[in-house]
Enzyme design. Structure first.
Site, PDB file in Angstrom:
ATOM      1  N   GLU A 165      -5.957   0.553   1.114  1.00 22.58           N
ATOM      2  CA  GLU A 165      -6.154  -1.103   2.290  1.00 22.58           C
ATOM      3  C   GLU A 165      -6.921  -0.668   3.417  1.00 22.58           C
ATOM      4  OE1 GLU A 165      -1.015  -1.148   2.066  1.00 22.58           O
ATOM      5  OE2 GLU A 165      -1.449  -2.359   0.556  1.00 22.58           O
ATOM      6  N   GLU A 369      -1.093  -1.583  -6.856  1.00 25.48           N
ATOM      7  CA  GLU A 369       0.233  -2.079  -6.153  1.00 25.48           C
ATOM      8  C   GLU A 369       0.530  -2.925  -6.142  1.00 25.48           C
ATOM      9  OE1 GLU A 369       0.797  -0.066  -2.289  1.00 25.48           O
ATOM     10  OE2 GLU A 369      -0.969   1.726  -2.561  1.00 25.48           O
TER      11      GLU A 369
HETATM   12  C1  BGP Z   1       1.143   0.022   0.565  1.00 26.13           C
HETATM   13  C2  BGP Z   1      -0.031   1.220   0.830  1.00 26.13           C
HETATM   14  C3  BGP Z   1       1.637   2.000   0.071  1.00 26.13           C
HETATM   15  C4  BGP Z   1       3.269   2.059   0.665  1.00 26.13           C
HETATM   16  C5  BGP Z   1       3.696   0.667   0.039  1.00 26.13           C
HETATM   17  C6  BGP Z   1       4.731   0.599  -0.409  1.00 26.13           C
HETATM   18  O1  BGP Z   1       1.191  -0.665   2.266  1.00 26.13           O
HETATM   19  O2  BGP Z   1      -0.571   1.275   0.161  1.00 26.13           O
HETATM   20  O3  BGP Z   1       0.851   3.162   0.729  1.00 26.13           O
HETATM   21  O4  BGP Z   1       3.374   2.761   1.665  1.00 26.13           O
HETATM   22  O5  BGP Z   1       2.350  -0.732   0.833  1.00 26.13           O
HETATM   23  O6  BGP Z   1       5.341   0.300   1.629  1.00 26.13           O
HETATM   24  P1  BGP Z   1       6.002   0.493   2.764  1.00 26.13           P
HETATM   25  O7  BGP Z   1       6.273   2.690   1.883  1.00 26.13           O
HETATM   26  O8  BGP Z   1       6.224   0.887   3.981  1.00 26.13           O
HETATM   27  O9  BGP Z   1       7.423   0.130   1.903  1.00 26.13           O
END
Ligand code: BGP
Length: 472
Positions: A165, A369
């Site tokens: 990201e 993800e």
């Molecule tokens: C993405 C990241 C992850 C994870 C996910 C969920 O942006 O790559 O590391 O954090 O989001 O987000 P959050 O933890 O803010 O709910």
């Protein structure tokens, strides 16, 4: 009416799940690990930090045994840069190498394909102190780190992801703390950092292909279709601008080795053109990814925006809420339901996103993800009834299948997350995993692992190669 059966998921489809080092490992200062920017970041006082997390560092064998029981074909995790190089560069920490060797061997033992993110938000703090990504020396440090990873793990790791990201780090740099809010022109600094990351990523891709001819490497941004709030031409234009800035800048640089023209003109207007040294663009051009990995949670809806005062949108208000006077402004999409954390749920948007990326770049795609954060409840008898998560994943997998049928070359699906871990901003109570970790924000309890209902459901999905998505 459909007049042909849907194409099946490919036989070797990478049914997987994801985590990242700082969110799952814990052991933040053990066995020679140096601090990362995530370890020293300020935390809202109501949520936990990353010091113990899910204690995966000490329990990886037990966790991988559960991943094997789940039937995972792939496990996407990240390597902590400061576990390998406590100072970001210089001396290698052998214990860090040992940990990931053990982890990878354990995965291999269970026939789980390791998919390795080389850098997932956790820049070594030692490098941050020297300017972080604003300092060109970080490019060399990253290249040297990449070389060390390829040398040590390249005999067993076939899939590499360069930077998780990058677009979120740039779009939300002020929130993620990668840029000084008080800088004269924070945007200029951010896009300079961004350029350095482009060069670092390109160098890693070139090196990977030289050192490991059979390996595959790709970028891993967060990509999502952007909808105009209305058919009004100004809104459509704003959505296009936003999509270039949010999505295509990153993939055009990684795949074609060039800056996106719409973004370049935006940067000119913002006096934020990065300094590009001789040879940088040739490096970007030479580097070629083998596939595109991307994270998808939801879409964005955007309209035109007249010059006005910017409101301070928080990431949690709307996962990618964003506005820029004179350019665009994010809006809620009234057609979409939301998670309890306010993130819109848009499975059809995933199919659109898959088509958009594939038509533009014609490379195999890997979803690294996708998932739903919720405050799961551990019920009596060690049961977690996370039907809402099953519903979310089921609908997204259905859309993956439709995208495959559209002709998209999708090679795998790795939802977030394999096991409960600490959310980047909202603590451990915001859970995503197939496996419950028995701890609260500040009470570590016994950290025991408990498969949730979604675990048994996903196991069946994998065993049937995506044919059986029913939740009964
Ligand atoms: C993405 C990241 C992850 C994870 C996910 C969920 O942006 O790559 O590391 O954090 O989001 O987000 P959050 O933890 O803010 O709910």
């Amino acid at each position: 009416m459909r007049n042909h059966p849907l194409k099946p998921f490919p036989k070797d489809f990478l049914w997987g799940a994801s985590t990242s080092a700082y969110q799952v490992e814990g052991a933040w200062n053990e066995d020679g690990k140096g601090p990362s920017v995530m370890d020293v970041a300020e935390h809202p006082k109501e949520v936990t930090d990353f010091k113990v997390a899910s204690d995966h560092y000490h329990r990886y064998k037990e966790d991988i045994a559960l991943f094997a029981e789940l039937g995972l074909k792939a496990y996407r995790f990240s390597i902590s840069w400061s576990r390998i190089f406590p100072e970001g560069t210089g001396e290698v920490n052998q214990k860090g190498i040992d940990f990931y060797n053990n982890l990878i061997n354990e995965l291999k033992k269970h026939h789980i394909e390791p998919v390795v993110t080389m850098y997932h938000f956790d820049l070594p703090y030692a490098l941050q102190k020297k300017g972080g990504w604003l300092n060109r020396e970080t490019i060399d440090a990253y290249e040297n780190y990449a070389k060390t990873l390829f040398e040590n793990f390249g005999d067993r790791v076939k899939y590499w992801l360069t930077i998780n990201e990058q677009n979120v780090m740039i779009l939300f740099g002020e929130l993620l703390g990668t840029v000084d809010r008080n800088a004269e022109n924070p945007k200029k600094e951010l896009y300079q950092q961004n350029h350095h990351m482009f060069v670092a990523q390109a160098k890693a891709m070139i090196l990977c292909h030289r050192m490991l001819p059979d390996a595959k490497i790709g970028p891993a941004p967060n990509i999502s279709a952007v909808y105009p709030i209305s058919p009004q031409p100004e809104d459509v234009l704003a959505a296009h601008t936003f999509s270039s800035l949010r999505n295509w800048l990153y993939l055009d640089a990684a795949v074609f080795g060039r800056y996106n023209s719409t973004v370049w003109s935006y940067l000119e207007k913002k006096q934020a053109i990065p300094e590009i040294q001789d040879g940088d663009m040739a490096i970007l051009k030479e580097a070629k990814p083998d596939f595109i990995a991307f994270n998808y949670y939801s879409t964005m809806t955007v309209g035109a925006n007249l010059p006005q005062k910017v409101s301070n949108n928080k990431r949690e208000d709307q996962q990618m809420a964003f506005e820029e006077p004179g350019f665009f402004k994010g809006h809620p999409n009234p057609n979409l339901p939301k998670t309890e954390y306010g993130w819109e749920i848009d499975p059809v948007g995933l199919r659109t996103t898959l088509r958009e990326i594939y038509e533009r770049y014609h490379l195999p795609l890997l979803i690294t993800e996708n998932g739903l954060g919720a405050q799961d409840r551990l019920e009596e008898g060690d049961v977690v009834n996370d039907d809402y998560r099953i519903d979310y994943l089921q609908k997204h997998i259905e859309q993956c299948r439709l995208a495959l049928d559209d002709g998209v070359e999708l090679i795998g699906y790795c939802p977030w997350s394999a096991i409960d871990l600490v959310s980047t901003h909202q603590g451990i109570s915001k859970r995503y995993g197939f496996i419950y970790v028995n701890r609260d924000e500040f009470d570590l309890k016994d950290l025991r692992r408990i498969p949730k209902k979604s675990f048994y459901w996903y196991k069946k999905v994998i065993a049937s190669n995506g044919e059986d998505l029913a939740n009964e």
